[in-house]
Write an enzyme that holds these catalytic residues in place. Structure first.
Site, PDB file in Angstrom:
ATOM      1  N   ARG A 110     -88.948 -27.041  51.371  1.00 26.23           N
ATOM      2  CA  ARG A 110     -87.799 -27.676  50.713  1.00 26.23           C
ATOM      3  C   ARG A 110     -87.814 -27.440  49.200  1.00 26.23           C
ATOM      4  O   ARG A 110     -86.761 -27.332  48.581  1.00 26.23           O
ATOM      5  CB  ARG A 110     -87.784 -29.175  51.018  1.00 26.23           C
ATOM      6  CG  ARG A 110     -87.290 -29.454  52.428  1.00 26.23           C
ATOM      7  CD  ARG A 110     -87.295 -30.916  52.763  1.00 26.23           C
ATOM      8  NE  ARG A 110     -86.584 -31.145  54.016  1.00 26.23           N
ATOM      9  CZ  ARG A 110     -86.590 -32.287  54.675  1.00 26.23           C
ATOM     10  NH1 ARG A 110     -87.269 -33.321  54.193  1.00 26.23           N
ATOM     11  NH2 ARG A 110     -85.925 -32.419  55.791  1.00 26.23           N
TER      12      ARG A 110
ATOM     13  N   LYS B 221     -83.085 -37.107  73.943  1.00 25.22           N
ATOM     14  CA  LYS B 221     -82.013 -38.021  74.344  1.00 25.22           C
ATOM     15  C   LYS B 221     -80.628 -37.414  74.256  1.00 25.22           C
ATOM     16  O   LYS B 221     -80.272 -36.797  73.258  1.00 25.22           O
ATOM     17  CB  LYS B 221     -82.062 -39.280  73.473  1.00 25.22           C
ATOM     18  CG  LYS B 221     -83.311 -40.111  73.716  1.00 25.22           C
ATOM     19  CD  LYS B 221     -83.298 -41.383  72.894  1.00 25.22           C
ATOM     20  CE  LYS B 221     -84.445 -42.290  73.292  1.00 25.22           C
ATOM     21  NZ  LYS B 221     -84.487 -43.495  72.465  1.00 25.22           N
TER      22      LYS B 221
ATOM     23  N   GLY C 101     -84.119 -30.165  61.914  1.00 24.31           N
ATOM     24  CA  GLY C 101     -84.976 -31.032  62.726  1.00 24.31           C
ATOM     25  C   GLY C 101     -86.136 -30.315  63.406  1.00 24.31           C
ATOM     26  O   GLY C 101     -86.736 -29.408  62.853  1.00 24.31           O
TER      27      GLY C 101
ATOM     28  N   GLY D 188     -80.088 -34.579  60.348  1.00 24.99           N
ATOM     29  CA  GLY D 188     -78.854 -35.339  60.610  1.00 24.99           C
ATOM     30  C   GLY D 188     -77.630 -34.689  59.993  1.00 24.99           C
ATOM     31  O   GLY D 188     -76.551 -34.669  60.593  1.00 24.99           O
TER      32      GLY D 188
END
Length: 401
Positions: A40, A202, A358, A381
């Site tokens: 990053r 999920k 992610g 996100g």
């Protein structure tokens, strides 16, 4: 979402100007406080170096961890300023707060081309509350604003959205520009056929993105723990595998939608099951119709890998978000690793491959093929919300091109 960027600002626009840059320096540390992955920080360098070369005074701000509005010593940005100083080949001065008189006097003493790093902006609760007075104080030491923190662009915080009300121009950095170019093009203007691979545990966390992708893709490949909700919805026995009971109807609906839209929705045909959730569990490969009672699925099987690979070789663009199995355990990482290698090979053949943030990013890095993808998104996100077609507040707030 066409926005003004750093590229639109000339040396005469920037020379001697104080530029507040929101970066994402939320990097992982080990127990000794050493940075274990500086991706990053490196991702922010093009924007910082461009501003330095145009003789701007560069004031960097970032969050780090989740200090919840109070000072946490282990979440200071000191390791970041040290690493930045090494990478830039010049001293990066660190402030011990992000607002206040000490910050103002440090900035007042800056020479063109110098870099200052403000302390963790989340040491103040007003940051996440997007408090206007706090945003005004943060902005008060600068003349203009650059947002290059794609990972927090889906949050309306003081340092991502609030400061834009006090600083003009407010523009995107090179990292955000690249994220928008790849992720928006992948959805709005892809080279066809377009495939999306969606994994993770999920269905609930990926509903929005699956529904949006069904409107856009030619093939949708689903892996990870969420497949068992689809199987149970089909009436299959899934043993002890993870199932979201309240999403069974949704799984049925998504399969129907795919059929109606002519989307090739592929679910694994075989899975690797384990007798418990552990790296050293007993494991066996079974067809999805034959999952034994008391066993849980933790990866896609070899037949499924082959089917997925065959489907992907027919595509010109691929978006991947979410692992195929529990890739943290080596014996259940084969599906995820195979997909990573497959995409690396396809990139060499001219296919556009986008890793959508992610866990998939961690997976391609673990396999060692991160540098062989067309684009790796720095936002988890934020990438998902952009792929869903949502407006990201940190980007919406910037000046239009």
């Amino acid at each position: 979402m066409s926005k003004k960027t750093v590229a639109n600002l000339s040396a005469s626009d920037l020379s001697g100007k104080r530029v507040l840059v929101r970066a994402d320096f939320n990097v992982p540390l080990d127990d000794q406080g050493n940075i274990t992955d500086d991706t990053r920080i490196r991702a922010a360098l093009p924007t910082i170096q461009d501003l330095i070369s145009k003789q701007a005074k560069v004031i960097l701000t970032s969050h780090f961890g989740r200090p919840k509005g109070k000072v946490v010593e282990s979440m200071r940005l000191t390791p970041v300023s040290d690493r930045l100083s090494q990478l830039l080949g010049q001293t990066v001065t660190q402030c011990n707060d992000c607002i206040g008189e000490a910050v103002a006097s440090t900035v007042a003493a800056m020479q063109p081309g110098q870099v200052v790093l403000l302390e963790n902006v989340r040491f103040h609760a007003e940051e996440e509350a997007n408090d206007p007075e706090f945003a005004k104080q943060l902005a008060s030491v600068a003349d203009l604003y650059v947002n290059d923190a794609f990972g927090t662009a889906h949050r309306a915080h003081a340092s991502t959205e609030g400061v834009t009300h006090y600083l003009k121009p407010s523009v995107a950095g090179f990292l955000i520009e690249k994220e928008l170019e790849y992720l928006q093009n992948a959805i709005e203007n892809p080279k066809k056929p377009l495939a999306a691979i969606i994994g993770g545990s999920k269905v609930s966390s990926k509903i929005g993105v699956i529904e949006t992708l069904l409107e856009k893709v030619d093939k949708l490949l689903i892996g990870g723990g969420m497949i068992f909700t689809f199987y149970k919805a089909r009436g299959l026995n899934v043993g002890k595998s993870l199932v979201e009971e309240d999403k069974l109807e949704l799984a049925k609906t998504l399969e129907v939608k795919a059929k109606e839209r002519g989307v090739d929705l592929l679910l694994p045909t075989d899975v690797v099951v384990a007798d418990n959730f552990a790296a050293d569990a007993n494991a066996q490969t079974v067809s999805v119709e034959n999952i034994p009672d008391g066993w849980m699925g933790l990866d896609i099987g070899p037949d499924s890998i082959k089917v997925f690979q065959d489907a992907l070789t027919q595509c010109k663009s691929v978006i991947w978000n979410g692992p195929m199995g529990v890739f943290e355990f080596d014996q259940f990482a084969k599906g995820t690793e195979a997909i990573a290698h497959t995409l690396a090979g396809l990139t060499k053949q001219g296919v556009t491959t986008i890793i959508g943030g992610g866990d998939s990013v961690a997976a391609v890095e673990k396999v060692g093929v991160a540098d062989q993808m067309s684009h790796i998104s720095t936002g988890g996100g934020a990438s998902l919300e952009l792929l869903e077609g949502k407006e990201l507040p940190g980007i919406a707030a910037l000046d239009d091109a």
